[in-house]
Enzyme design. Structure first.
Site, PDB file in Angstrom:
ATOM      1  N   ASP A  87       0.832  -1.200   0.000  1.00  0.00           N
ATOM      2  CA  ASP A  87       0.000   0.000   0.000  1.00  0.00           C
ATOM      3  C   ASP A  87       0.873   1.261   0.000  1.00  0.00           C
ATOM      4  O   ASP A  87       1.854   1.340   0.741  1.00  0.00           O
ATOM      5  CB  ASP A  87      -0.861  -0.033   1.272  1.00  0.00           C
ATOM      6  CG  ASP A  87      -1.936   1.026   1.298  1.00  0.00           C
ATOM      7  OD1 ASP A  87      -2.810   0.995   0.416  1.00  0.00           O
ATOM      8  OD2 ASP A  87      -1.905   1.886   2.201  1.00  0.00           O
ATOM      9  N   GLU A 105       1.693  -0.585  -5.046  1.00  0.00           N
ATOM     10  CA  GLU A 105       0.635   0.381  -5.322  1.00  0.00           C
ATOM     11  C   GLU A 105       1.322   1.743  -5.297  1.00  0.00           C
ATOM     12  O   GLU A 105       1.583   2.296  -4.234  1.00  0.00           O
ATOM     13  CB  GLU A 105      -0.471   0.345  -4.273  1.00  0.00           C
ATOM     14  CG  GLU A 105      -1.642   1.224  -4.672  1.00  0.00           C
ATOM     15  CD  GLU A 105      -2.129   2.216  -3.622  1.00  0.00           C
ATOM     16  OE1 GLU A 105      -3.187   2.807  -3.829  1.00  0.00           O
ATOM     17  OE2 GLU A 105      -1.446   2.434  -2.602  1.00  0.00           O
TER      18      GLU A 105
END
Ligand code: NOJ
Length: 533
Positions: free
Chosen positions: A197, A259
């Site tokens: 993330d 990401e």
């Protein structure tokens, strides 16, 4: 040459958003046992791997992207035993499991942050986060409002996302050591990789200089130019090299997926150099308008950038942060839109959106590399575009002062059975976000073995992609007329008609798959065809 063990290079990876996939106990919140029970359905669909969004202990202020304990499962989703069972069931079915790792920030309920608050200014506990006596700059949170929050004793801490998501200090050796240990914890439990993330955010520019533009990250890439002081700093790469060394100690191969909302593609490709991560989400592709030239350019630049570092390219159309593409494509191409759609907003053309979504899926699944699917897209599921504002839970809705509806509309529990309570999401009619009254027609049981359904289109495409080894292939553009995009991948010719008038197929072409029925042997508007010539 990639090793034969390089399973991710051509993998089709299916994203499960645990709270909205399948509810095993009927409390209205999806859970791990619900997922495990439905894994055979994913095997039938023909995917290779599953990526699970976070299921760790969390107060759920950002749907689990605010982690309070990285080594345990939130009771809402189950137990560590349930996680083990999920992983082993997936492996028995021949599916890989990728879990989410959230290293940029913890929850404000994490033991470290509680200790930091208790210990006070100047303490070693505070040093694991980014505390200052005064806000050192003007940074804005991605979800709206200031990125600095004042605590009771007067100090301020950085939170690039919600106030409940304090940013960690990645210059601190304990932070680095802790995440190496968390990686090992899940690797030892058998996971096949991590989706990382905010991979571009961990290291901040040491001077914490002002930044005059909003800290856009979701649904809008930064303009090209020097990276903003909070994103894509050189120091992040050293972290991923260290992580890669840990993963390389495991067999079979485990992967890291970034990401990272970074552009241009050459900058993004730096995350997937041979000693760093394995893949990065291709957000420039996700954001490209439904136009042949724009798509051709982004396909070329993605292949060139990843090719230059020997990595595989990924393709993605939807995830839990963006408007589902079956709805996005129902708006005029190229129109810049705010995240989320609600009552009173312009509504997409649902029929056109679905038609283009099916064509877009066939186009994407024919491209060489790896593809990411978001749960429900195989059903042609649209966004919930009329969700009542009172039920919204995305922190972006409040933090933006209701300027952005946020991401709830793509996170609604998905339909499995047309006539069951909660459309078969769980055994009761409970659903943490209300499902639209129109979703029976999208339910899986209305589509299985139904010729022409979106589910069967995906299933056929995944089978043909495997049979023709398209994921390991290479792309050559074909000359076309009008608004047709055409390329060859091995023996398969792929044509998408973006124009209004039907387009001709080359003489002798034998149609393998088509996203809609042909029109007298020609390719209708907004249709993709796979053909053998
Ligand atoms: C990206 C995740 O995909 C998103 O859902 C989350 O809100 C932010 N990172 C913050 O963790």
């Amino acid at each position: 040459m990639p090793s034969t063990d390089a399973w991710w290079r051509d993998a089709v990876i299916y994203q499960i958003y645990p709270r909205s996939f399948a509810d095993g106990n009927g409390d209205g919140m999806g859970d791990l046992s619900g997922i495990t029970a439905r894994l055979p359905r994913l095997r039938e669909l023909g995917i290779d791997a599953v990526w699970l969004s976070p299921f760790y202990v969390s107060p759920q202020h950002d749907a689990g992207y605010d982690v309070a304990d990285y080594r345990d499962v939130d009771p809402r989703f189950g137990t560590l035993d349930d996680a083990d069972k999920l992983i082993s069931t997936a492996h028995d079915l021949g599916l890989k499991i990728i879990v989410d790792l959230v290293p940029n920030h913890t929850s404000s309920e994490h033991a470290w942050f509680r200790a930091a608050l208790a210990a006070g200014p100047g303490s070693p506990e505070r040093d694991r986060y980014i505390f200052h006596d005064e806000p050192p700059n003007n940074w804005q949170s991605v979800f709206g409002g200031p990125a600095w929050h004042q605590v009771e004793d007067g100090q301020w801490y950085l939170h690039l996302f919600d106030v409940s998501q304090p940013d960690l200090n990645w210059d601190h050796p304990e932070v680095r050591a802790e995440f190496l240990d968390i990686l090992r914890f899940w690797l030892d439990r058998g996971v096949d990789g991590f989706r990382v993330d905010v991979a571009h955010g961990l290291v901040k520019d040491a001077k914490l200089t002002d930044w005059t533009q909003p800290a856009v990250v979701l649904g809008g890439l930064e303009p090209a130019g020097p990276p903003p002081p909070m994103w894509d700093q050189e120091g992040v790469h050293e972290i991923y090299r260290e992580w890669r060394a840990v993963l390389d100690g495991y067999a079979p191969a485990r992967i890291l997926v970034a990401e990272a909302w970074v552009q241009p593609e050459e900058r993004l490709a730096r995350y997937v150099r041979p000693d760093e991560m394995h893949q990065a989400f291709n957000f420039p592709y996700l954001e490209a308008p439904w136009q042949p030239q724009a798509l051709r350019e982004v396909i070329d630049s993605s292949l060139a950038a990843t090719g230059a570092v020997g990595a595989t390219t990924t393709w993605v159309l939807s995830n839990h942060d963006v408007v589902r593409h079956a709805s996005r494509l129902g708006f005029p191409p190229g129109e810049k839109r705010k995240p989320g759609i609600g009552i009173g907003d312009p509504q997409p053309d649902t029929g056109l959106g679905l038609r283009r979504a099916r064509a877009a899926a066939l186009l994407m699944l024919a491209l060489p590399g790896s593809a990411y699917l978001y749960q429900g897209e195989e059903l042609g599921l649209p966004e919930h575009t009329t969700l009542p504002d009172e039920v919204r839970q995305d922190p972006a809705w409040e933090r933006s002062g209701h300027a952005e509806r946020g991401r709830d509309g793509c996170r609604v529990p998905i339909p499995w059975e047309a006539d069951a309570p909660s459309y078969g999401f769980g055994p009761s009619d409970a659903s943490w976000l209300p499902q639209p009254a129109t979703w029976a027609e999208y339910a899986l049981d209305r589509q299985v073995n139904v010729s022409g359904s979106t589910y069967e289109l995906y299933r056929s495409a995944l089978a043909a992609r495997r049979e023709h080894d398209l994921g390991n292939g290479s792309l050559t553009w074909s000359a076309t007329e009008g608004e047709v995009l055409a390329f060859r991948n091995g023996g398969v010719l792929v044509l998408t008609n973006f124009g209004a008038a039907p387009a001709e197929l080359p003489p002798g072409a034998r149609v393998l798959l088509s996203s809609e029925p042909l029109d007298d042997g020609r390719i209708p508007a907004d249709v993709t065809v796979w053909a053998l010539v």
